[in-house]
Write an enzyme that holds these catalytic residues in place. Structure first.
Site, PDB file in Angstrom:
ATOM      1  N   ASP A 101       0.796  -1.246   0.000  1.00 27.66           N
ATOM      2  CA  ASP A 101       0.000   0.000   0.000  1.00 27.66           C
ATOM      3  C   ASP A 101       0.825   1.292   0.000  1.00 27.66           C
ATOM      4  OD1 ASP A 101      -1.868  -1.976   0.267  1.00 27.66           O
ATOM      5  OD2 ASP A 101      -2.853  -1.180   2.033  1.00 27.66           O
ATOM      6  N   ASP A 145      -4.544  -0.698  -1.862  1.00 23.50           N
ATOM      7  CA  ASP A 145      -5.870  -0.501  -1.300  1.00 23.50           C
ATOM      8  C   ASP A 145      -6.700   0.122  -2.431  1.00 23.50           C
ATOM      9  OD1 ASP A 145      -6.874  -1.079   1.260  1.00 23.50           O
ATOM     10  OD2 ASP A 145      -6.817   1.017   1.902  1.00 23.50           O
ATOM     11  N   HIS A 193     -10.546   0.991  -2.934  1.00 24.19           N
ATOM     12  CA  HIS A 193     -11.893   0.998  -2.358  1.00 24.19           C
ATOM     13  C   HIS A 193     -12.931   1.678  -3.252  1.00 24.19           C
ATOM     14  CE1 HIS A 193     -10.236  -0.379   1.385  1.00 24.19           C
ATOM     15  NE2 HIS A 193      -9.684   0.766   1.747  1.00 24.19           N
ATOM     16  N   HIS A 231     -10.291   7.071   1.516  1.00 24.74           N
ATOM     17  CA  HIS A 231      -8.914   6.988   0.994  1.00 24.74           C
ATOM     18  C   HIS A 231      -8.840   5.932  -0.102  1.00 24.74           C
ATOM     19  CE1 HIS A 231      -9.268   3.878   4.113  1.00 24.74           C
ATOM     20  NE2 HIS A 231      -8.446   3.169   3.342  1.00 24.74           N
ATOM     21  N   LYS A 235      -6.929  -4.794  -3.235  1.00 24.38           N
ATOM     22  CA  LYS A 235      -7.669  -5.327  -2.073  1.00 24.38           C
ATOM     23  C   LYS A 235      -8.625  -4.259  -1.561  1.00 24.38           C
ATOM     24  CE  LYS A 235      -4.048  -4.062   1.190  1.00 24.38           C
ATOM     25  NZ  LYS A 235      -4.875  -3.200   2.040  1.00 24.38           N
ATOM     26  N   CYS A 262      -1.907  -2.667   7.608  1.00 28.16           N
ATOM     27  CA  CYS A 262      -1.848  -3.591   6.473  1.00 28.16           C
ATOM     28  C   CYS A 262      -0.558  -4.407   6.423  1.00 28.16           C
ATOM     29  CB  CYS A 262      -2.106  -2.832   5.179  1.00 28.16           C
ATOM     30  SG  CYS A 262      -3.841  -2.280   5.095  1.00 28.16           S
TER      31      CYS A 262
HETATM   32  C1  VGL Z   1      -4.553   0.813   5.642  1.00 31.09           C
HETATM   33  C2  VGL Z   1      -6.036   1.866   7.036  1.00 31.09           C
HETATM   34  C3  VGL Z   1      -7.034   1.723   6.108  1.00 31.09           C
HETATM   35  C4  VGL Z   1      -3.152   0.349   5.413  1.00 31.09           C
HETATM   36  C5  VGL Z   1      -5.549   0.668   4.699  1.00 31.09           C
HETATM   37  O1  VGL Z   1      -2.735   0.243   4.239  1.00 31.09           O
HETATM   38  O2  VGL Z   1      -2.449   0.087   6.411  1.00 31.09           O
HETATM   39  N1  VGL Z   1      -4.813   1.403   6.815  1.00 31.09           N
HETATM   40  N2  VGL Z   1      -6.786   1.124   4.943  1.00 31.09           N
HETATM   41 ZN    ZN Z   2      -8.239   1.114   3.353  1.00 31.95          ZN
END
Ligand code: VGL
Ligand code: ZN
Length: 210
Positions: A11, A56, A58, A91, A114, A158
């Site tokens: 990420d 990430d 979403h 995010h 993901k 993550c």
């Molecule tokens: C993450 C919070 C929400 C991460 C992803 O990549 O650690 N943290 N979504």
């Molecule tokens: Zn996230």
């Protein structure tokens, strides 16, 4: 020498960095951090290590966004299906600038997305909270990978979840500690203890680069 080792850059996306003034910036994710990660990954690749990235990814109405829960604020926690879910600022929305990975083009073989299902969060790069696999394990197995070097964001979310699932799946797991950064020092300390207890090793970037 790294033929059965892969590096997973977790990420490393605009929204998680202070460098890009992201929606959910992880302290310490500045220009130096991004550059060191790119240099280390390039050096590993030159020695035959495969590099993969998770991202990430979403939908706008994702369950982890506080905006999906009227009356809630960013960083509140709620119960979902018997587990505690932290609510984040929106995010890494699919196709948005904030979701763009800060990794030099061509460095990663593949990016594994993901958190695409609006109903489930997915801190782990392997499975979402509904137990659905992302495909990362299949890709690693097809390439005879048995050892993972993990770096990226965020250490206490993550990176931690990906490393713990990797251990459960039978991989040898090594985290490149200085190439991770944490949302919060207290949860980072707890993550470090959990990871160590699970059998995860920690290594410095310098010791990988000869
Ligand atoms: C993450 C919070 C929400 C991460 C992803 O990549 O650690 N943290 N979504
Ligand atoms: Zn996230």
């Amino acid at each position: 020498m790294f033929s059965t080792t892969a590096a997973i850059i977790v990420d490393l996306q605009e929204d998680f960095t202070t460098l890009m003034n992201g929606a959910l910036p992880v302290p310490g994710s500045d220009e130096h951090f991004i550059q060191e990660t790119a240099e280390c990954a390039a050096a590993l690749k030159a020695q035959g290590c495969r590099i993969y990235g998770t991202i990430d990814w979403h939908p706008r109405d994702h369950i982890s966004f506080y905006t999906s829960h009227p009356g809630k604020k960013a960083f509140d926690s709620i119960e979902i299906d018997g587990h505690s879910q932290k609510l984040w600022p929106p995010h890494c929305i699919q196709e948005s600038a904030g979701a763009v990975p800060l990794v030099p083009p061509g460095l990663c073989e593949t990016f594994i997305t993901k958190g695409r299902n609006p109903r489930f969060d997915s801190y782990s790069g392997f499975f979402d909270d509904g137990g659905v696999a992302t495909g990362l394990d299949d890709i690693l197995r097809q390439n005879n990978i048995d050892t993972l070097l993990i770096c990226g964001l965020a250490f206490d979310y993550c990176v931690k979840a990906t490393a713990l699932d990797a251990i459960r799946l039978g991989y040898t797991v090594i985290i490149i500690k200085e190439l991770t950064a944490a949302v919060d020092p207290d949860s980072a300390e707890q993550a470090q203890q959990e990871l160590t207890a699970a059998g995860v090793c920690f290594i410095s970037a310098a010791s990988l680069l000869f």
